[in-house]
Design a protein around this motif. Structure first.
Motif, short mmCIF file in Angstrom:
data_model
loop_
_atom_site.label_atom_id
_atom_site.label_comp_id
_atom_site.label_asym_id
_atom_site.label_seq_id
_atom_site.Cartn_x
_atom_site.Cartn_y
_atom_site.Cartn_z
N ASN A 173 0.82 -1.11 -0.02
CA ASN A 173 0.08 0.10 -0.03
C ASN A 173 0.93 1.14 0.04
O ASN A 173 0.46 2.29 0.55
CB ASN A 173 -0.77 0.02 1.11
N ALA A 174 1.94 1.25 -0.71
CA ALA A 174 2.89 2.42 -0.60
C ALA A 174 2.07 3.43 -1.25
O ALA A 174 1.58 3.54 -2.23
CB ALA A 174 4.27 2.04 -1.43
N ARG A 175 2.16 4.52 -0.52
CA ARG A 175 1.62 6.13 -0.84
C ARG A 175 2.09 7.15 -0.32
O ARG A 175 1.49 8.17 -0.14
CB ARG A 175 0.24 5.74 -0.70
N VAL A 176 3.43 7.23 -0.50
CA VAL A 176 4.10 8.48 0.25
C VAL A 176 4.68 9.25 -0.56
O VAL A 176 5.62 10.18 -0.38
CB VAL A 176 5.21 8.03 1.56
N GLY A 177 4.49 8.92 -2.32
CA GLY A 177 5.16 9.82 -3.00
C GLY A 177 6.52 9.52 -3.31
O GLY A 177 7.17 8.36 -2.96
N GLY A 178 7.13 10.60 -3.97
CA GLY A 178 8.76 10.30 -4.32
C GLY A 178 8.73 9.61 -5.75
O GLY A 178 7.89 9.50 -6.42
N LEU A 179 10.01 9.15 -6.23
CA LEU A 179 10.37 8.56 -7.50
C LEU A 179 9.43 7.29 -7.36
O LEU A 179 9.82 6.46 -6.52
CB LEU A 179 11.90 8.54 -7.49
N ALA A 180 8.92 7.19 -8.51
CA ALA A 180 8.14 5.94 -8.84
C ALA A 180 9.21 4.81 -9.47
O ALA A 180 9.85 5.48 -10.32
CB ALA A 180 6.83 6.01 -9.51
N ALA A 181 9.01 3.39 -9.23
CA ALA A 181 9.86 2.58 -9.64
C ALA A 181 9.77 2.61 -11.20
O ALA A 181 10.78 2.47 -11.73
CB ALA A 181 9.53 1.17 -9.34
N ASP A 182 8.62 2.69 -11.77
CA ASP A 182 8.59 2.91 -13.27
C ASP A 182 9.03 4.09 -13.97
O ASP A 182 9.22 4.15 -15.06
CB ASP A 182 7.20 2.49 -13.60
N ALA A 183 9.49 4.95 -13.02
CA ALA A 183 9.92 6.27 -13.76
C ALA A 183 11.59 6.30 -13.57
O ALA A 183 12.14 7.35 -14.03
CB ALA A 183 9.45 7.78 -12.86
N ILE A 184 11.99 5.21 -13.15
CA ILE A 184 13.42 5.21 -12.73
C ILE A 184 14.36 5.20 -14.33
O ILE A 184 15.29 6.15 -14.56
CB ILE A 184 14.13 4.08 -12.07
N ALA A 185 13.82 4.43 -15.15
CA ALA A 185 14.46 4.25 -16.55
C ALA A 185 14.31 5.74 -17.30
O ALA A 185 15.44 6.12 -17.82
CB ALA A 185 13.80 3.23 -17.41
N ALA A 186 13.25 6.31 -17.14
CA ALA A 186 13.09 7.59 -17.92
C ALA A 186 13.99 8.75 -17.37
O ALA A 186 14.72 9.19 -17.94
CB ALA A 186 11.74 8.02 -17.74
N ARG A 187 14.07 8.88 -15.92
CA ARG A 187 15.08 9.66 -15.36
C ARG A 187 16.66 9.41 -15.60
O ARG A 187 17.23 10.41 -15.76
CB ARG A 187 14.87 9.69 -13.65
N ASP A 188 16.89 8.10 -15.58
CA ASP A 188 18.31 7.88 -15.53
C ASP A 188 18.66 7.26 -16.89
O ASP A 188 19.91 6.76 -17.21
CB ASP A 188 18.84 6.94 -14.66
N GLY A 189 17.68 7.11 -17.92
CA GLY A 189 17.97 6.87 -19.36
C GLY A 189 18.60 5.25 -19.38
O GLY A 189 19.53 4.85 -20.02
#
Length: 191
Positions: A173-189
């Motif tokens: 039930n994670a819901r504290v915000g921050g970087l989402a796991a599926d956004a790592i690739a886009a952020r770091d290329g």
């Protein structure tokens, strides 16, 4: 280092706080109880512990990935419990990058440092092994851990229990915000 015994703990659930999830959270921990050649004496150069830990790290990595049952690995962590005849520094020496590199390889590559915790304790101790995302430290949904209780006879005074832990996802039930796991690739290329 002699491997005296090893154990696997698997914790899987799909319901948290009454909320059911399609993808369960599987956390595993594999424990290796190994001899501590430096128990009972002070040794300045801990290099032999570092060198000897590589094979144990590879063994634990393979067993942990197998315990995941084919699920992808998103989080990892490591820990060590030193028997009362040793020093906490002995576990820290055994959990260095040399020990951890086989884990990074076994999970298909990883970019983030591996969280760890060590302590000196009597047989049957409990330890909380921290978990964090394998590719980016600041993925809050993956800040987690797995509690491990060692057998009543381990680690003996001249042993160390080394632990590798893995998880397939973040908290249910994670819901504290921050970087989402599926956004790592886009952020770091990455991909």
């Amino acid at each position: 280092m002699e491997l005296r015994r090893w154990l696997t703990v698997v914790d899987e659930r799909s319901i948290e706080a009454g909320q059911s999830r399609d993808v369960p959270l599987r956390r595993v921990a594999v424990i290796a109880v190994v001899s501590n050649p430096f128990a009972g004496r002070y040794v300045e150069d801990l290099g032999p512990l570092i060198d000897g830990s590589v094979a144990i790290g590879g063994f634990l990595a393979r067993q942990a990935v197998e315990a995941m049952g084919g699920l992808p690995v998103e989080s990892y962590g490591k820990a060590g419990v030193v028997g009362l005849g040793g020093e906490q520094e002995h576990a820290n020496a055994m959990l260095t990058t040399a020990f951890a590199e086989p884990l990074r390889v076994a999970v298909g590559g990883a970019l983030a440092w591996i969280p760890s915790f060590t302590k000196l304790a009597a047989p049957g101790a409990s330890i909380d092994v921290p978990l964090a995302h394998k590719d980016a430290l600041y993925v809050r949904s993956h800040y987690d851990g797995i509690s491990v209780t060692l057998p009543s006879d381990a680690p003996a005074a001249d042993e160390v229990a080394l632990i590798v832990a893995l998880a397939n996802r973040g908290r249910l039930n994670a819901r504290v915000g921050g970087l989402a796991a599926d956004a790592i690739a886009a952020r770091d290329g990455l991909r």
